[in-house]
Scaffold this motif. Structure first.
Motif, mmCIF file in Angstrom:
data_model
loop_
_atom_site.group_PDB
_atom_site.id
_atom_site.type_symbol
_atom_site.label_atom_id
_atom_site.label_comp_id
_atom_site.label_asym_id
_atom_site.label_seq_id
_atom_site.Cartn_x
_atom_site.Cartn_y
_atom_site.Cartn_z
ATOM 1 N N SER A 33 33.257 11.055 8.515
ATOM 2 C CA SER A 33 32.305 11.877 7.777
ATOM 3 C C SER A 33 32.835 13.294 7.659
ATOM 4 N N THR A 34 32.746 13.840 6.486
ATOM 5 C CA THR A 34 33.095 15.237 6.282
ATOM 6 C C THR A 34 31.844 16.090 6.139
ATOM 7 N N HIS A 35 30.708 15.471 6.044
ATOM 8 C CA HIS A 35 29.414 16.123 5.842
ATOM 9 C C HIS A 35 29.280 16.744 4.461
ATOM 10 N N ARG A 36 30.248 16.497 3.593
ATOM 11 C CA ARG A 36 30.160 16.999 2.210
ATOM 12 C C ARG A 36 28.942 16.448 1.504
ATOM 13 N N ASP A 37 28.777 15.119 1.581
ATOM 14 C CA ASP A 37 27.665 14.485 0.881
ATOM 15 C C ASP A 37 26.324 14.968 1.409
ATOM 16 N N GLU A 38 26.227 15.102 2.734
ATOM 17 C CA GLU A 38 24.979 15.562 3.335
ATOM 18 C C GLU A 38 24.667 17.002 2.919
ATOM 19 N N ALA A 39 25.665 17.861 2.927
ATOM 20 C CA ALA A 39 25.456 19.253 2.528
ATOM 21 C C ALA A 39 25.073 19.341 1.053
ATOM 22 N N ARG A 40 25.753 18.591 0.233
ATOM 23 C CA ARG A 40 25.453 18.587 -1.204
ATOM 24 C C ARG A 40 24.031 18.085 -1.448
ATOM 25 N N GLN A 41 23.638 17.010 -0.763
ATOM 26 C CA GLN A 41 22.285 16.473 -0.930
ATOM 27 C C GLN A 41 21.240 17.447 -0.406
ATOM 28 N N PHE A 42 21.496 18.075 0.732
ATOM 29 C CA PHE A 42 20.561 19.058 1.281
ATOM 30 C C PHE A 42 20.337 20.184 0.290
ATOM 31 N N LEU A 43 21.418 20.691 -0.290
ATOM 32 C CA LEU A 43 21.281 21.783 -1.259
ATOM 33 C C LEU A 43 20.535 21.316 -2.509
ATOM 34 N N ARG A 44 20.786 20.091 -2.957
ATOM 35 C CA ARG A 44 20.045 19.540 -4.097
ATOM 36 C C ARG A 44 18.555 19.418 -3.769
ATOM 37 N N ASP A 45 18.262 18.947 -2.552
ATOM 38 C CA ASP A 45 16.868 18.794 -2.139
ATOM 39 C C ASP A 45 16.148 20.129 -2.022
ATOM 40 N N HIS A 46 16.912 21.203 -1.878
ATOM 41 C CA HIS A 46 16.344 22.546 -1.726
ATOM 42 C C HIS A 46 16.852 23.469 -2.841
ATOM 43 N N ALA A 47 16.888 22.935 -4.059
ATOM 44 C CA ALA A 47 17.365 23.714 -5.215
ATOM 45 C C ALA A 47 16.532 24.993 -5.349
ATOM 46 N N GLY A 48 17.194 26.051 -5.749
ATOM 47 C CA GLY A 48 16.527 27.334 -5.915
ATOM 48 C C GLY A 48 16.550 28.188 -4.660
ATOM 49 N N VAL A 49 17.155 27.671 -3.592
ATOM 50 C CA VAL A 49 17.270 28.405 -2.330
ATOM 51 C C VAL A 49 18.738 28.381 -1.915
ATOM 52 N N ALA A 50 19.221 29.507 -1.393
ATOM 53 C CA ALA A 50 20.601 29.579 -0.907
ATOM 54 C C ALA A 50 20.579 29.666 0.619
ATOM 55 N N TYR A 51 21.553 29.021 1.247
ATOM 56 C CA TYR A 51 21.657 28.961 2.702
ATOM 57 C C TYR A 51 23.045 29.406 3.134
ATOM 58 N N HIS A 52 23.121 30.035 4.316
ATOM 59 C CA HIS A 52 24.448 30.363 4.836
ATOM 60 C C HIS A 52 24.953 29.181 5.656
ATOM 61 N N ASP A 53 26.238 29.203 5.986
ATOM 62 C CA ASP A 53 26.863 28.023 6.591
ATOM 63 C C ASP A 53 26.258 27.628 7.933
ATOM 64 N N ARG A 54 25.767 28.571 8.714
ATOM 65 C CA ARG A 54 25.161 28.208 10.004
ATOM 66 C C ARG A 54 23.846 27.463 9.789
ATOM 67 N N GLU A 55 23.075 27.857 8.793
ATOM 68 C CA GLU A 55 21.838 27.135 8.478
ATOM 69 C C GLU A 55 22.150 25.719 8.003
ATOM 70 N N LEU A 56 23.168 25.604 7.177
ATOM 71 C CA LEU A 56 23.566 24.285 6.685
ATOM 72 C C LEU A 56 24.114 23.423 7.821
ATOM 73 N N ALA A 57 24.863 24.013 8.731
ATOM 74 C CA ALA A 57 25.392 23.252 9.868
ATOM 75 C C ALA A 57 24.252 22.729 10.738
ATOM 76 N N ASP A 58 23.223 23.540 10.952
ATOM 77 C CA ASP A 58 22.054 23.067 11.702
ATOM 78 C C ASP A 58 21.397 21.889 10.983
ATOM 79 N N ALA A 59 21.276 21.990 9.670
ATOM 80 C CA ALA A 59 20.566 20.969 8.891
ATOM 81 C C ALA A 59 21.331 19.657 8.792
ATOM 82 N N VAL A 60 22.653 19.719 8.617
ATOM 83 C CA VAL A 60 23.390 18.478 8.340
ATOM 84 C C VAL A 60 24.287 18.006 9.489
#
Length: 114
Positions: A17-44
């Motif tokens: 797993s590279t977590h690319r798909d999870e990060a991409r899906q998370f961002l799609r699920d939260h369109a209109g909001v920007a996250y920094h890498d630490r927030e994304l790392a916590d989420a995915v």
């Protein structure tokens, strides 16, 4: 030691797993909001930046989270190059009361382009 790709161990192993798909899906699920890498790392990836705060990275767990976050950051950069994600460097002075480390002059935020 190399591993022959005809071996059972290779053929039955899970894809890495590279977590690319999870990060991409998370961002799609939260369109209109920007996250920094630490927030994304916590989420995915299940890192613990939010629990730890944004202080110094001095414990073994924090160092592991830092390595994982850097790995995710590299994957996010790839998604940016491919046009799936947009990144912007936002000066910390414009981020209000958020507790970013004192030596950060900007934070890179990511959002979906899809």
């Amino acid at each position: 030691m190399s591993l022959d790709t005809s071996e059972e161990a290779w053929r039955t192993a899970a894809d890495a797993s590279t977590h690319r798909d999870e990060a991409r899906q998370f961002l799609r699920d939260h369109a209109g909001v920007a996250y920094h890498d630490r927030e994304l790392a916590d989420a995915v990836m299940g890192t613990a930046w939010a629990e730890r705060g944004h202080g110094d990275v001095t414990t073994t767990d924090a160092l592991r989270d830092l390595v994982d976050t850097q790995f995710l950051h590299d994957q996010l950069d790839e998604l940016v190059r491919e046009g799936h994600v947009e990144a912007r460097n936002v000066p910390t002075a414009r981020l209000g009361d958020e507790p970013y480390p004192a030596d950060w002059d900007h934070v890179t935020f990511y959002t979906t382009t899809e």
